[in-house]
Design a protein around this motif. Structure first.
Motif, PDB file in Angstrom:
ATOM      1  N   LEU A  92       0.832  -1.203   0.000  1.00  0.00           N
ATOM      2  CA  LEU A  92       0.000   0.000   0.000  1.00  0.00           C
ATOM      3  C   LEU A  92       0.868   1.255   0.000  1.00  0.00           C
ATOM      4  CD1 LEU A  92      -2.695   1.467   0.171  1.00  0.00           C
ATOM      5  CD2 LEU A  92      -2.659   1.128   2.660  1.00  0.00           C
ATOM      6  N   ALA A  93       1.947   1.251   0.770  1.00  0.00           N
ATOM      7  CA  ALA A  93       2.844   2.400   0.772  1.00  0.00           C
ATOM      8  C   ALA A  93       3.412   2.645  -0.622  1.00  0.00           C
ATOM      9  CB  ALA A  93       3.975   2.189   1.779  1.00  0.00           C
ATOM     10  N   ALA A  94       3.739   1.571  -1.330  1.00  0.00           N
ATOM     11  CA  ALA A  94       4.256   1.720  -2.698  1.00  0.00           C
ATOM     12  C   ALA A  94       3.200   2.337  -3.611  1.00  0.00           C
ATOM     13  CB  ALA A  94       4.698   0.362  -3.228  1.00  0.00           C
ATOM     14  N   LYS A  95       1.972   1.873  -3.503  1.00  0.00           N
ATOM     15  CA  LYS A  95       0.905   2.434  -4.335  1.00  0.00           C
ATOM     16  C   LYS A  95       0.662   3.910  -3.998  1.00  0.00           C
ATOM     17  CE  LYS A  95      -1.692   0.412  -6.714  1.00  0.00           C
ATOM     18  NZ  LYS A  95      -1.722   0.254  -8.202  1.00  0.00           N
ATOM     19  N   LEU A  96       0.694   4.261  -2.724  1.00  0.00           N
ATOM     20  CA  LEU A  96       0.520   5.658  -2.326  1.00  0.00           C
ATOM     21  C   LEU A  96       1.702   6.508  -2.767  1.00  0.00           C
ATOM     22  CD1 LEU A  96      -0.905   5.056   1.254  1.00  0.00           C
ATOM     23  CD2 LEU A  96      -2.144   6.076  -0.679  1.00  0.00           C
ATOM     24  N   ALA A  97       2.905   5.943  -2.722  1.00  0.00           N
ATOM     25  CA  ALA A  97       4.082   6.680  -3.179  1.00  0.00           C
ATOM     26  C   ALA A  97       3.974   7.010  -4.663  1.00  0.00           C
ATOM     27  CB  ALA A  97       5.347   5.869  -2.902  1.00  0.00           C
TER      28      ALA A  97
ATOM     29  N   ALA B 184      29.417   9.217   2.155  1.00  0.00           N
ATOM     30  CA  ALA B 184      30.280   9.155   0.973  1.00  0.00           C
ATOM     31  C   ALA B 184      30.021   7.881   0.175  1.00  0.00           C
ATOM     32  CB  ALA B 184      31.747   9.246   1.388  1.00  0.00           C
ATOM     33  N   GLU B 185      29.856   6.760   0.865  1.00  0.00           N
ATOM     34  CA  GLU B 185      29.556   5.509   0.175  1.00  0.00           C
ATOM     35  C   GLU B 185      28.191   5.575  -0.515  1.00  0.00           C
ATOM     36  OE1 GLU B 185      31.342   3.015  -0.450  1.00  0.00           O
ATOM     37  OE2 GLU B 185      33.007   3.059   0.961  1.00  0.00           O
ATOM     38  N   LEU B 186      27.214   6.107   0.188  1.00  0.00           N
ATOM     39  CA  LEU B 186      25.873   6.216  -0.389  1.00  0.00           C
ATOM     40  C   LEU B 186      25.887   7.127  -1.610  1.00  0.00           C
ATOM     41  CD1 LEU B 186      22.936   5.291   0.084  1.00  0.00           C
ATOM     42  CD2 LEU B 186      22.618   7.355   1.489  1.00  0.00           C
ATOM     43  N   GLU B 187      26.597   8.236  -1.504  1.00  0.00           N
ATOM     44  CA  GLU B 187      26.665   9.184  -2.619  1.00  0.00           C
ATOM     45  C   GLU B 187      27.423   8.616  -3.811  1.00  0.00           C
ATOM     46  OE1 GLU B 187      28.436  12.512  -0.710  1.00  0.00           O
ATOM     47  OE2 GLU B 187      26.643  12.978   0.471  1.00  0.00           O
ATOM     48  N   THR B 188      28.329   7.689  -3.554  1.00  0.00           N
ATOM     49  CA  THR B 188      29.086   7.065  -4.637  1.00  0.00           C
ATOM     50  C   THR B 188      28.231   6.085  -5.425  1.00  0.00           C
ATOM     51  OG1 THR B 188      31.203   7.296  -3.486  1.00  0.00           O
ATOM     52  CG2 THR B 188      31.053   5.567  -5.159  1.00  0.00           C
ATOM     53  N   HIS B 189      27.410   5.326  -4.735  1.00  0.00           N
ATOM     54  CA  HIS B 189      26.739   4.197  -5.376  1.00  0.00           C
ATOM     55  C   HIS B 189      25.296   4.465  -5.783  1.00  0.00           C
ATOM     56  CE1 HIS B 189      30.067   1.418  -4.671  1.00  0.00           C
ATOM     57  NE2 HIS B 189      30.190   1.988  -3.480  1.00  0.00           N
ATOM     58  N   LEU B 190      24.508   5.134  -4.952  1.00  0.00           N
ATOM     59  CA  LEU B 190      23.079   5.250  -5.248  1.00  0.00           C
ATOM     60  C   LEU B 190      22.782   5.993  -6.551  1.00  0.00           C
ATOM     61  CD1 LEU B 190      20.152   4.691  -4.492  1.00  0.00           C
ATOM     62  CD2 LEU B 190      20.201   6.771  -3.075  1.00  0.00           C
ATOM     63  N   PRO B 191      23.370   7.168  -6.800  1.00  0.00           N
ATOM     64  CA  PRO B 191      23.044   7.848  -8.067  1.00  0.00           C
ATOM     65  C   PRO B 191      23.398   7.009  -9.293  1.00  0.00           C
ATOM     66  CG  PRO B 191      24.103   9.359  -6.530  1.00  0.00           C
ATOM     67  CD  PRO B 191      24.245   7.992  -5.944  1.00  0.00           C
ATOM     68  N   ARG B 192      24.521   6.333  -9.236  1.00  0.00           N
ATOM     69  CA  ARG B 192      24.932   5.495 -10.368  1.00  0.00           C
ATOM     70  C   ARG B 192      23.919   4.385 -10.621  1.00  0.00           C
ATOM     71  NH1 ARG B 192      27.144   0.682  -9.976  1.00  0.00           N
ATOM     72  NH2 ARG B 192      27.731   0.954  -7.783  1.00  0.00           N
ATOM     73  N   ILE B 193      23.445   3.755  -9.552  1.00  0.00           N
ATOM     74  CA  ILE B 193      22.482   2.667  -9.706  1.00  0.00           C
ATOM     75  C   ILE B 193      21.139   3.186 -10.206  1.00  0.00           C
ATOM     76  CG2 ILE B 193      21.152   0.936  -8.425  1.00  0.00           C
ATOM     77  CD1 ILE B 193      23.698   0.639  -6.630  1.00  0.00           C
ATOM     78  N   LEU B 194      20.701   4.316  -9.679  1.00  0.00           N
ATOM     79  CA  LEU B 194      19.448   4.907 -10.147  1.00  0.00           C
ATOM     80  C   LEU B 194      19.503   5.199 -11.644  1.00  0.00           C
ATOM     81  CD1 LEU B 194      18.699   7.353  -7.200  1.00  0.00           C
ATOM     82  CD2 LEU B 194      17.247   5.438  -7.897  1.00  0.00           C
ATOM     83  N   ASP B 195      20.629   5.699 -12.112  1.00  0.00           N
ATOM     84  CA  ASP B 195      20.751   6.044 -13.528  1.00  0.00           C
ATOM     85  C   ASP B 195      20.887   4.808 -14.415  1.00  0.00           C
ATOM     86  OD1 ASP B 195      20.549   8.761 -13.046  1.00  0.00           O
ATOM     87  OD2 ASP B 195      22.720   9.029 -12.830  1.00  0.00           O
ATOM     88  N   SER B 196      21.650   3.820 -13.972  1.00  0.00           N
ATOM     89  CA  SER B 196      21.885   2.652 -14.824  1.00  0.00           C
ATOM     90  C   SER B 196      20.721   1.670 -14.798  1.00  0.00           C
ATOM     91  CB  SER B 196      23.175   1.942 -14.402  1.00  0.00           C
ATOM     92  OG  SER B 196      23.088   1.482 -13.059  1.00  0.00           O
ATOM     93  N   PHE B 197      20.111   1.464 -13.631  1.00  0.00           N
ATOM     94  CA  PHE B 197      19.014   0.500 -13.514  1.00  0.00           C
ATOM     95  C   PHE B 197      17.673   1.119 -13.893  1.00  0.00           C
ATOM     96  CE2 PHE B 197      15.885  -1.927 -10.894  1.00  0.00           C
ATOM     97  CZ  PHE B 197      16.028  -3.149 -11.546  1.00  0.00           C
ATOM     98  N   ALA B 198      17.528   2.423 -13.667  1.00  0.00           N
ATOM     99  CA  ALA B 198      16.312   3.168 -14.017  1.00  0.00           C
ATOM    100  C   ALA B 198      15.047   2.507 -13.464  1.00  0.00           C
ATOM    101  CB  ALA B 198      16.213   3.331 -15.535  1.00  0.00           C
ATOM    102  N   PRO B 199      14.932   2.412 -12.138  1.00  0.00           N
ATOM    103  CA  PRO B 199      13.742   1.765 -11.560  1.00  0.00           C
ATOM    104  C   PRO B 199      12.502   2.633 -11.706  1.00  0.00           C
ATOM    105  CG  PRO B 199      15.029   2.789  -9.835  1.00  0.00           C
ATOM    106  CD  PRO B 199      15.828   2.939 -11.102  1.00  0.00           C
ATOM    107  N   ASP B 200      11.359   1.986 -11.619  1.00  0.00           N
ATOM    108  CA  ASP B 200      10.091   2.706 -11.605  1.00  0.00           C
ATOM    109  C   ASP B 200       9.701   3.123 -10.197  1.00  0.00           C
ATOM    110  OD1 ASP B 200       9.466   2.394 -14.466  1.00  0.00           O
ATOM    111  OD2 ASP B 200       9.367   0.270 -13.946  1.00  0.00           O
ATOM    112  N   ILE B 201      10.285   2.467  -9.198  1.00  0.00           N
ATOM    113  CA  ILE B 201      10.005   2.793  -7.803  1.00  0.00           C
ATOM    114  C   ILE B 201      11.168   2.301  -6.950  1.00  0.00           C
ATOM    115  CG2 ILE B 201       8.740   0.631  -7.368  1.00  0.00           C
ATOM    116  CD1 ILE B 201       6.896   2.295  -5.485  1.00  0.00           C
TER     117      ILE B 201
END
Length: 303
Positions: A92-97, A201-218
């Motif tokens: 439900l949280a996913a649907k509301l998001a 620093a670790e989060l900033e290194t990896h998360l943007p790259r994964i968001l751009d390459s994997f391109a999730p819908d949620i």
């Protein structure tokens, strides 16, 4: 809420206290808080991820003692109903998001539950159940599960292994539970005592790259507060400000790419459940405030 089992060490009292803290904050700040009561996850949703025999054991509250020991508490009829609702809550949280940009499940985040058993205070894996259902129901093509709990999301990694439509990212304490780690799509194992700067620093290194390459819908976000320096079961050293920066970064990076985020409560442990509940509430408040800076899906449709 469900009555706490008579055996086991897990503290169930923090969940209501999280809602108390959120309601008090909303009343005092004037910031709106919308509450939704989820329906229980249908049995077939659970069986699509977990072994049907294990699902049956839970729903009949007849889980073998060996599995209950692995979970950490007995599965009573009340607990069986509770976990069906918490699994429905993450979906439900996913649907509301998808409608509002961000929504939170004020429970769940049961990332240790495996195919045929629960583990580590987790009965069913709501993150895996929600990810599978979103894809099977046509609500998403690709789902990114970001796990920032202090413990590795081994159950989620195991259940989603080999799927090209689900990516699992786990930032966790290297020497913490579980002893035997699973293999996520991307694992960031952090040394004991990692603080705000090195963690971010670790989060900033990896998360943007994964968001751009994997391109999730949620993004499904396991927002555990147990990386906090005072957590009873954590081995990391994030401050309250560090946790808030972490949560704002996850939501901000997703939302500026127009990707919705649904969070689950995850871990948080201590002798005073009110203190832990306030950390969880602060986490959700930080994410809601960050989301407020971005247009919701309904607003995007009118632009």
């Amino acid at each position: 809420m469900a009555p706490a089992p008579t055996r086991g060490t897990f503290r169930f009292d923090k969940y209501m206290l999280v809602m108390v803290a959120l309601r008090e904050w909303s009343r005092e700040s004037g910031y709106p808080l919308a509450e939704h009561a989820p329906e229980p996850a249908p049995r077939q949703w659970l069986e699509a991820v977990h072994c049907p025999d294990y699902v049956d054991e839970v729903l009949r509250a007849d889980v073998p003692r060996a599995k209950e020991r692995r979970i950490g508490f007995p599965v009573t009829p009340h607990i069986a109903q509770r976990v069906r609702h918490t699994n429905g809550g993450t979906w439900l949280a996913a649907k509301l998001a998808m409608e509002h940009g961000y929504a939170a499940n004020s429970a769940a985040g049961s990332h240790h539950a495996l195919h045929d058993t629960g583990a580590g205070y987790c009965v069913f894996n709501d993150l895996a159940v929600a990810a599978n259902r979103l894809i099977a129901g046509g609500d998403a093509r690709r789902v990114l599960i970001v796990d920032c709990d202090v413990h590795q999301g081994d159950g989620t990694a195991s259940l989603m292994a080999g799927r090209e439509d689900v990516f699992t990212l786990s930032l966790h304490a290297e020497k913490n539970f579980p002893v035997r780690k699973a293999r996520s799509s991307c694992d960031i194992a952090l040394p004991d005592g990692t603080g705000d700067e090195a963690y971010l620093a670790e989060l900033e290194t990896h998360l943007p790259r994964i968001l751009d390459s994997f391109a999730p819908d949620i993004v499904l976000y396991q927002a555990g507060v147990d990386p906090h320096e005072d957590d009873r079961l954590g081995r990391l050293a994030l401050t309250g400000e560090g946790l808030a920066a972490r949560d704002r970064f996850v939501v901000g990076e997703a939302r500026r790419r127009a990707i919705p985020v649904a969070s689950a409560l995850g871990g948080g442990y201590g002798s005073d459940p009110r203190v832990v509940a306030e950390r969880h509430a602060a986490s959700m408040i930080a994410m809601a405030r960050e989301n407020a800076g971005y247009p919701a899906a309904a607003e995007l449709e009118t632009i």
